[in-house]
Design an enzyme around this catalytic site. Structure first.
Site, PDB file in Angstrom:
ATOM      1  N   HIS A  45      13.743 -11.134  39.653  1.00 25.29           N
ATOM      2  CA  HIS A  45      12.417 -11.595  39.269  1.00 25.29           C
ATOM      3  C   HIS A  45      11.382 -11.224  40.340  1.00 25.29           C
ATOM      4  O   HIS A  45      11.574 -11.514  41.511  1.00 25.29           O
ATOM      5  CB  HIS A  45      12.456 -13.108  39.070  1.00 25.29           C
ATOM      6  CG  HIS A  45      11.151 -13.712  38.695  1.00 25.29           C
ATOM      7  ND1 HIS A  45      10.488 -13.393  37.528  1.00 25.29           N
ATOM      8  CD2 HIS A  45      10.370 -14.595  39.342  1.00 25.29           C
ATOM      9  CE1 HIS A  45       9.363 -14.073  37.467  1.00 25.29           C
ATOM     10  NE2 HIS A  45       9.269 -14.817  38.562  1.00 25.29           N
ATOM     11  N   ASP A  94       7.387  11.013  39.726  1.00 24.16           N
ATOM     12  CA  ASP A  94       7.461  12.403  39.288  1.00 24.16           C
ATOM     13  C   ASP A  94       8.054  13.257  40.409  1.00 24.16           C
ATOM     14  O   ASP A  94       8.321  12.766  41.499  1.00 24.16           O
ATOM     15  CB  ASP A  94       6.082  12.910  38.840  1.00 24.16           C
ATOM     16  CG  ASP A  94       5.031  12.868  39.941  1.00 24.16           C
ATOM     17  OD1 ASP A  94       5.376  13.009  41.142  1.00 24.16           O
ATOM     18  OD2 ASP A  94       3.846  12.697  39.612  1.00 24.16           O
ATOM     19  N   HIS A 130      -4.627   6.188  44.183  1.00 23.56           N
ATOM     20  CA  HIS A 130      -3.283   6.663  44.526  1.00 23.56           C
ATOM     21  C   HIS A 130      -2.872   6.229  45.940  1.00 23.56           C
ATOM     22  O   HIS A 130      -1.713   5.867  46.167  1.00 23.56           O
ATOM     23  CB  HIS A 130      -3.232   8.190  44.395  1.00 23.56           C
ATOM     24  CG  HIS A 130      -1.864   8.774  44.526  1.00 23.56           C
ATOM     25  ND1 HIS A 130      -0.817   8.423  43.704  1.00 23.56           N
ATOM     26  CD2 HIS A 130      -1.370   9.690  45.386  1.00 23.56           C
ATOM     27  CE1 HIS A 130       0.268   9.107  44.051  1.00 23.56           C
ATOM     28  NE2 HIS A 130      -0.042   9.874  45.081  1.00 23.56           N
ATOM     29  N   TYR A 136       0.224  12.508  38.919  1.00 21.17           N
ATOM     30  CA  TYR A 136       0.045  11.072  39.133  1.00 21.17           C
ATOM     31  C   TYR A 136       0.734  10.209  38.074  1.00 21.17           C
ATOM     32  O   TYR A 136       0.304   9.107  37.780  1.00 21.17           O
ATOM     33  CB  TYR A 136      -1.449  10.706  39.180  1.00 21.17           C
ATOM     34  CG  TYR A 136      -2.215  11.435  40.252  1.00 21.17           C
ATOM     35  CD1 TYR A 136      -2.168  11.004  41.577  1.00 21.17           C
ATOM     36  CD2 TYR A 136      -2.973  12.556  39.951  1.00 21.17           C
ATOM     37  CE1 TYR A 136      -2.876  11.676  42.571  1.00 21.17           C
ATOM     38  CE2 TYR A 136      -3.676  13.226  40.940  1.00 21.17           C
ATOM     39  CZ  TYR A 136      -3.616  12.785  42.245  1.00 21.17           C
ATOM     40  OH  TYR A 136      -4.323  13.459  43.221  1.00 21.17           O
TER      41      TYR A 136
END
Length: 127
Positions: A20, A28, A97, A119
């Site tokens: 939890h 990527d 980012h 991204y």
């Protein structure tokens, strides 16, 4: 022998340790390596598998409370891809980012894909 669901033993082991509010990164192919985090690299060739394909495999058995993505994702990808992610994720918080990457060291682990969409990394928080 497993015949359905996630068949990769390293991914199964990683997922079984997510509790939890713990987080898991699906990245990527261009995402930086984080030596302090367990990384399961499942790249084969470009786009096999993608971040979205891994998400599709995880969603049936992973209860996602929150998800984060880089705001730059929306600027560099077609709306159809954004819609595909939105269908998989209950809510997505977008942030720069640089801020997204600050969350990574707290994750239980990282699954590296061969996705090439810019991204397209996602951090999932277990509900």
């Amino acid at each position: 022998m497993l015949r359905t669901g996630i068949l990769n033993p390293r991914i199964n082991s990683l997922l079984s340790r997510v509790r939890h509010t713990n987080t898991l990164v699906i990245a990527d192919r261009g995402f930086p390596f984080w030596p302090q985090i367990e990384t399961v690299d499942i790249t084969l060739v470009d786009e096999v598998p993608t971040v979205l394909q891994v998400l599709e495999a995880l969603v049936p058995n992973f209860i996602i409370g929150k998800a984060w993505m880089a705001a730059e994702f929306r600027e560099h990808n077609p709306p159809e891809l954004m819609q595909a992610f939105a269908r998989m994720l209950p809510s997505i918080e977008f942030e720069p980012h640089v801020e997204f990457k600050l969350r990574v060291p707290a994750a239980i682990g990282l699954i590296r894909t061969a996705g090439t969409a810019q991204y397209s990394n996602v951090i999932l928080e277990s509900a």
